[in-house]
Design a protein around this motif. Structure first.
Motif, PDB file in Angstrom:
ATOM      1  N   ASN A   1      27.022   2.450  24.482  1.00 15.31           N
ATOM      2  CA  ASN A   1      26.739   1.045  24.218  1.00 15.31           C
ATOM      3  C   ASN A   1      25.629   0.496  25.072  1.00 15.31           C
ATOM      4  OD1 ASN A   1      28.363   0.423  22.125  1.00 15.31           O
ATOM      5  ND2 ASN A   1      30.135  -0.050  23.385  1.00 15.31           N
ATOM      6  N   SER A   2      25.502   1.025  26.260  1.00 19.35           N
ATOM      7  CA  SER A   2      24.444   0.477  27.111  1.00 19.35           C
ATOM      8  C   SER A   2      23.131   1.225  26.936  1.00 19.35           C
ATOM      9  CB  SER A   2      24.894   0.531  28.569  1.00 19.35           C
ATOM     10  OG  SER A   2      25.327   1.846  28.849  1.00 19.35           O
ATOM     11  N   GLY A   3      23.016   2.008  25.897  1.00 16.72           N
ATOM     12  CA  GLY A   3      21.747   2.689  25.645  1.00 16.72           C
ATOM     13  C   GLY A   3      21.559   3.929  26.484  1.00 16.72           C
ATOM     14  N   GLN A   4      22.640   4.535  26.937  1.00 15.30           N
ATOM     15  CA  GLN A   4      22.497   5.762  27.735  1.00 15.30           C
ATOM     16  C   GLN A   4      22.951   6.959  26.923  1.00 15.30           C
ATOM     17  OE1 GLN A   4      21.300   5.254  30.633  1.00 15.30           O
ATOM     18  NE2 GLN A   4      21.899   3.190  31.225  1.00 15.30           N
ATOM     19  N   LEU A   5      22.471   8.117  27.291  1.00 11.24           N
ATOM     20  CA  LEU A   5      22.914   9.348  26.647  1.00 11.24           C
ATOM     21  C   LEU A   5      24.318   9.699  27.119  1.00 11.24           C
ATOM     22  CD1 LEU A   5      19.791  11.675  26.932  1.00 11.24           C
ATOM     23  CD2 LEU A   5      20.753  10.715  24.884  1.00 11.24           C
ATOM     24  N   GLN A   6      25.057  10.389  26.254  1.00 11.88           N
ATOM     25  CA  GLN A   6      26.411  10.797  26.611  1.00 11.88           C
ATOM     26  C   GLN A   6      26.354  11.969  27.575  1.00 11.88           C
ATOM     27  OE1 GLN A   6      29.178   9.583  26.288  1.00 11.88           O
ATOM     28  NE2 GLN A   6      29.729   8.930  24.222  1.00 11.88           N
ATOM     29  N   THR A   7      26.590  11.688  28.839  1.00 12.80           N
ATOM     30  CA  THR A   7      26.656  12.816  29.777  1.00 12.80           C
ATOM     31  C   THR A   7      28.083  12.938  30.268  1.00 12.80           C
ATOM     32  OG1 THR A   7      26.037  11.311  31.535  1.00 12.80           O
ATOM     33  CG2 THR A   7      24.314  12.641  30.575  1.00 12.80           C
ATOM     34  N   GLU A   8      28.422  14.123  30.713  1.00 19.31           N
ATOM     35  CA  GLU A   8      29.807  14.348  31.103  1.00 19.31           C
ATOM     36  C   GLU A   8      30.088  13.957  32.544  1.00 19.31           C
ATOM     37  OE1 GLU A   8      30.624  18.382  30.184  1.00 19.31           O
ATOM     38  OE2 GLU A   8      29.978  18.133  28.111  1.00 19.31           O
ATOM     39  N   HIS A   9      29.121  14.209  33.395  1.00 14.76           N
ATOM     40  CA  HIS A   9      29.376  13.959  34.813  1.00 14.76           C
ATOM     41  C   HIS A   9      28.374  12.968  35.336  1.00 14.76           C
ATOM     42  CE1 HIS A   9      31.725  17.644  34.623  1.00 14.76           C
ATOM     43  NE2 HIS A   9      30.730  18.124  33.939  1.00 14.76           N
ATOM     44  N   SER A  10      28.846  11.961  36.005  1.00 10.84           N
ATOM     45  CA  SER A  10      27.931  11.079  36.715  1.00 10.84           C
ATOM     46  C   SER A  10      28.715  10.387  37.807  1.00 10.84           C
ATOM     47  CB  SER A  10      27.296  10.074  35.773  1.00 10.84           C
ATOM     48  OG  SER A  10      28.278   9.286  35.181  1.00 10.84           O
ATOM     49  N   THR A  11      28.034  10.022  38.835  1.00  4.97           N
ATOM     50  CA  THR A  11      28.717   9.363  39.954  1.00  4.97           C
ATOM     51  C   THR A  11      28.220   7.939  40.075  1.00  4.97           C
ATOM     52  OG1 THR A  11      27.031  10.086  41.475  1.00  4.97           O
ATOM     53  CG2 THR A  11      28.931  11.517  41.205  1.00  4.97           C
ATOM     54  N   GLU A  12      28.978   7.128  40.768  1.00  6.91           N
ATOM     55  CA  GLU A  12      28.619   5.724  40.811  1.00  6.91           C
ATOM     56  C   GLU A  12      27.380   5.472  41.636  1.00  6.91           C
ATOM     57  OE1 GLU A  12      32.587   6.550  40.040  1.00  6.91           O
ATOM     58  OE2 GLU A  12      31.983   6.359  42.146  1.00  6.91           O
ATOM     59  N   ASN A  13      27.244   6.228  42.704  1.00  6.04           N
ATOM     60  CA  ASN A  13      26.136   5.882  43.597  1.00  6.04           C
ATOM     61  C   ASN A  13      24.838   6.553  43.181  1.00  6.04           C
ATOM     62  OD1 ASN A  13      26.830   8.454  44.156  1.00  6.04           O
ATOM     63  ND2 ASN A  13      26.718   8.262  46.381  1.00  6.04           N
ATOM     64  N   SER A  14      24.745   6.880  41.914  1.00  9.85           N
ATOM     65  CA  SER A  14      23.550   7.496  41.329  1.00  9.85           C
ATOM     66  C   SER A  14      23.172   8.793  42.011  1.00  9.85           C
ATOM     67  CB  SER A  14      22.352   6.523  41.332  1.00  9.85           C
ATOM     68  OG  SER A  14      21.814   6.427  42.626  1.00  9.85           O
ATOM     69  N   ARG A  15      24.162   9.429  42.610  1.00 12.45           N
ATOM     70  CA  ARG A  15      23.887  10.783  43.110  1.00 12.45           C
ATOM     71  C   ARG A  15      23.596  11.665  41.894  1.00 12.45           C
ATOM     72  NH1 ARG A  15      27.184  15.294  44.665  1.00 12.45           N
ATOM     73  NH2 ARG A  15      29.073  14.161  44.190  1.00 12.45           N
ATOM     74  N   ILE A  16      24.431  11.461  40.851  1.00 12.91           N
ATOM     75  CA  ILE A  16      24.114  12.076  39.567  1.00 12.91           C
ATOM     76  C   ILE A  16      24.054  10.926  38.577  1.00 12.91           C
ATOM     77  CG2 ILE A  16      24.904  13.649  37.786  1.00 12.91           C
ATOM     78  CD1 ILE A  16      26.174  15.260  40.003  1.00 12.91           C
ATOM     79  N   PRO A  17      22.849  10.541  38.188  1.00 12.47           N
ATOM     80  CA  PRO A  17      22.704   9.279  37.455  1.00 12.47           C
ATOM     81  C   PRO A  17      23.058   9.392  35.990  1.00 12.47           C
ATOM     82  CG  PRO A  17      20.588  10.329  37.708  1.00 12.47           C
ATOM     83  CD  PRO A  17      21.578  11.217  38.417  1.00 12.47           C
ATOM     84  N   LEU A  18      23.193   8.209  35.379  1.00 14.85           N
ATOM     85  CA  LEU A  18      23.302   8.149  33.923  1.00 14.85           C
ATOM     86  C   LEU A  18      21.914   8.332  33.344  1.00 14.85           C
ATOM     87  CD1 LEU A  18      25.571   5.018  33.609  1.00 14.85           C
ATOM     88  CD2 LEU A  18      26.212   7.327  32.992  1.00 14.85           C
TER      89      LEU A  18
END
Lengths: 140, 692
Positions: free
Chosen positions: B140-157
């Motif tokens: 919904n927010s225009g991001q690709l469906q990724t499986e893993h991401s962390t909040e602190n953008s260590r692994i970003p959306l």
């Protein structure tokens, strides 16, 4: 739309009775012969040998594009359909300015450029041969 | 006024007529030059005069017809509609065009779009955004469906597209436009693939020019910004241990200490499934960047920059992030829409780049200049270099620079000993660092004004492709491309041309020649669609009837694609696994006669029959019409398909890349097989050879 196609005959005027110059058969002709004069002569020949039919076929497309008295070579333009008639007329032309002549067609081509190129080739080979000859033999 | 018209008209016709006569007339030697006797000199003179007169006549008649300035250009520089903008013609013809313009006196004024139209576009953009959130691949927010991401953008959306402002915003909602799109779209057939608008091939015929540009003469440039660039950050040891298995060649330590890039394949470390080929480069970020990493131990972090293919990006990202998410010393960065990359292939690639970047700001300036005149093949293997260069030149500066440069060149030539600086950069033993990658991480703090500032550029040599890869910030890519295309010898290419170059080098091209990957199978589906469309559009009388052709032959499997389902085995139902395990990639070529086409069927021959075939072809040299010619083998002899094939201009004969059953290979490196094109009932003898 049918495109008008023509043939360009590269011919040379040979004088069988005059002395030959080395091995080359073309010798300079009389200055009085011009392209227009030759054209007139040719038309007369066609009228004599092929009659009104002949003239009717060829007259509109026949023209002598180039004739050089010094090298006795010329380029004749005829329509593609009747070039053999013009060729025959050239064969029937037996006298020029009182001298007996033989007109020999060296090349038939569809464009004037190729006829010009053929003339250049012939001249170039002759000049080359003569210049190599010059080293061995001294003048006439 | 009528009177004037008539006068000028008759004058014009007279002028025309005399021009015509002059052009067609052949000069005759004037009689005044002759004297009585015949001699060699006169003979030669008259002959040579005639030669020059005839040549002169040919020349004059050729140039008498009016040829406008635009008609005298080669095909690649010609414009479709004769434009009246003099600046678009090469300098040599500009004077002529200016003169012609004055004669014809027609003027065009540029059209400015109205502000209202722009407002309407923006309104529609907002409406589309509201509607768009329902696509499954994009959240919904225009991001690709990724499986893993962390909040602190260590692994970003991952954002799906880059939202832009401006006239073409509406068209870029569902796909990403490459930075050179506006230029390329006018000159190439575009296609929508993997979320990007990619040029397929130039509109003008370019099969042979591409071959010539890549192998013989100049250079050919490709916009590879659709190949996602991303980086993995972490301490060196940790990265090597955790991710070593994710790449087929591992992560050799040699490359961590040298200014070189290397190629490898990303694979799924658990299932051992091949994902896609990639370009790797180690990078030591600057201190400012290091402090900003949201990881533990960020002082000792290095980065591994990866560039891979768009079709496999999501899978690769998901797999790598699944490994990275566990360890909080590792972070990942997504630079897909921040950095643009270009591939320039061909022998002149290096020289062209030196032309574009003559004056650079860098500590490695002398190394750059030391390789200025080398052809691309002579560059050190995988060498990388980076510098800051101006991309937009202002006229006045150029002139001053030009004068200054001339003096500098003379001095520097006498002072500098040749080859003294060559290779110094690439012999260094330290983890390399490149400005571009630092810039991209600090972008928000220091915005770049391409018109004024120096742009960080990164170049690396690709030995397999015989070319140079250039990586720049996205905003600067447009200017770089324009400079590149303005050069005389540089062509541009699309996907088809890249495929052709890979095929001529006998390299398998991703994804077409990799049926053992997910992207390869997806490509087959697209291939089938394309070919079936084409076949269906033709009238029934003019197309091949695949049910019954040749000698009562019916096509095996699907004629429009390489049908890997033919080898369906109950024990291995997953096509990708089966292909990866039991099939191998080979290079094929015909023995004597025959053309090779895509999707051709490959049959194995029994050892006994090979000799029979060889005799028929080599000794008796029979053709397919003869009665002795053996018929096509049974369906069980089918052992593979040819994925790419054509007439190979480099080899001078048809060649192809095929994937065949490993059983057939029998441990040898080359052998014989039979190949039958789709829609053809005649098998022909061919040789296969394992690709190294």
């Amino acid at each position: 739309m049918v495109r008008f196609k023509s043939r360009y005959l590269l011919f040379e005027v040979l004088y069988p009775q005059d002395k030959q110059f080395h091995e080359f058969s073309t010798i300079p002709s009389d200055n009085a012969i011009t392209s227009s004069g030759l054209s007139k002569l040719l038309r007369n020949t066609i009228a004599e040998n092929f009659g009104d039919v002949g003239i009717g076929k060829v007259a509109s497309s026949l023209s002598v594009k180039y004739f050089s008295p010094s090298t006795s070579t010329g380029i004749l333009r005829v329509s593609r359909q009747h070039f053999r008639l013009a060729w025959a007329a050239l064969c029937f032309l037996r006298e020029l300015n009182g001298k007996p002549v033989v007109i020999r067609v060296v090349r038939v081509s569809g464009t004037i450029k190729k006829a010009e190129l053929a003339a250049i080739d012939r001249n170039a080979t002759e000049v080359r041969q003569l210049s190599s000859l010059n080293d061995v033999v001294q003048t006439v | 006024m009528k009177r004037f018209g008539q006068k000028t008209q008759s004058k014009d016709t007279n002028v025309k007529r005399s021009k015509f006569a002059d052009a067609r007339h052949i000069q005759v030697e004037s009689p005044a030059l002759k004297n009585g006797a015949v001699d060699i000199k006169r003979f030669v003179e008259s002959r040579s005069f005639e030669i020059s007169a005839l040549q002169d006549a040919m020349h004059r008649s050729k140039h008498s017809s009016a040829q406008r300035a635009f008609q005298a250009l080669p095909r690649c520089l010609r414009r479709r509609a004769a434009s009246h903008n003099i600046k678009r013609i090469p300098k040599a013809l500009r004077d002529r065009a200016y003169y012609e313009m004055q004669l014809s006196s027609s003027a065009t004024t540029p059209v400015t779009p109205s502000k209202q139209r722009l407002k309407r576009f923006i309104k529609r953009l907002h409406r589309k955004l509201a509607r768009h959130g329902s696509s499954p691949k994009i959240t919904n927010s225009g991001q690709l469906q990724t499986e893993h991401s962390t909040e602190n953008s260590r692994i970003p959306l991952l954002p799906a597209v880059k939202l832009v402002n401006g006239k073409f915003a509406g068209r870029q909602l569902r796909k990403v436009w490459l930075p050179t799109h506006l230029w390329t779209a006018k000159r190439a057939h575009m296609m929508n693939a993997w979320g990007y608008a990619i040029p397929e091939s130039p509109t003008e015929k370019s099969y042979r020019p591409t071959h010539r540009a890549a192998f013989c003469l100049n250079a050919i440039a490709f916009d590879m910004s659709y190949q996602p660039l991303f980086a993995i950050t972490g301490p060196l040891r940790v990265l090597q241990e955790t991710f070593g298995d994710c790449f087929t060649t591992g992560l050799p330590s040699a490359y961590t200490k040298t200014y070189r890039s290397f190629n490898s394949y990303v694979k799924n470390s658990q299932t051992n499934e091949l994902l896609c080929p990639c370009l790797l480069q180690w990078h030591n970020p600057s201190e400012d960047c290091k402090t900003k990493f949201p990881i533990r131990n960020n002082g000792s972090a290095v980065q591994l920059v990866v560039r891979l293919h768009a079709s496999a990006f999501l899978d690769a990202w998901n797999h790598l992030s699944s490994i990275a998410v566990v360890d909080d010393q590792i972070a990942m960065h997504d630079w897909r829409l921040q950095l643009a990359s270009f591939d320039i292939l061909g022998p002149d690639a290096n020289v062209v780049l030196h032309d574009i970047f003559p004056d650079v700001q860098s500590s490695e300036k002398r190394t750059w200049e030391s390789v200025s005149k080398l052809p691309t093949t002579s560059l050190p293997f995988g060498a990388s270099i980076d510098f800051d260069a101006p991309l937009v030149n202002h006229e006045s500066e150029l002139r001053q620079e030009g004068n200054g440069k001339k003096k500098d060149n003379k001095e520097s030539k006498s002072n500098e000993a040749p080859d003294s600086e060559f290779g110094l950069l690439w012999d260094k033993h330290e983890t390399p660092s490149f400005n571009v990658f630092n810039y991209v991480q600090q972008k928000k703090d220091l915005p770049l004004n391409v018109q004024k500032d120096l742009v960080p550029v990164y170049l690396t040599h690709q030995p397999k492709w015989n070319g140079v890869t250039v990586i720049l910030p996205w905003e600067a890519a447009k200017f770089f491309w324009q400079k590149l295309m303005f050069r005389k010898g540089v062509r541009f290419g699309g996907l088809k041309n890249l495929h052709q170059i890979a095929f001529e080098k006998k390299m398998p091209f991703f994804p077409a020649d990799y049926p053992d990957t997910k992207s390869g199978q997806a490509y087959e589906v697209q291939r089938k669609q394309r070919n079936e469309e084409y076949w269906r559009r033709r009238p029934p009388a003019k197309r091949v009837n695949f049910e019954n052709f040749g000698k009562n032959f019916s096509e095996i499997g699907d004629p429009f694609s390489c049908d890997w389902d033919c080898f369906r085995d109950d024990s291995h139902s997953n096509t990708i696994e089966r292909t990866a395990q039991f099939f191998k990639r080979v290079e094929v070529r015909m023995v004597q006669r025959g053309a090779l086409h895509d999707r051709a069927r490959v049959y194995s021959i029994d050892h006994g029959k090979i000799d029979v075939w060889k005799k028929l072809i080599y000794d008796k040299k029979i053709t397919a019409e003869a009665a002795e010619y053996p018929p096509c083998p049974e369906t069980d002899a089918l052992c593979g398909f040819v994925t790419t094939a054509n007439f190979n201009l480099t080899a001078g004969r048809p060649s192809g890349i095929a994937t065949i059953k490993s059983g057939v290979l029998d441990g040898e490196s080359q052998g014989y097989c039979l190949i039958r094109n789709v829609g053809c009932s005649i098998p022909r003898l061919a040789q296969w050879k394992i690709l190294l």
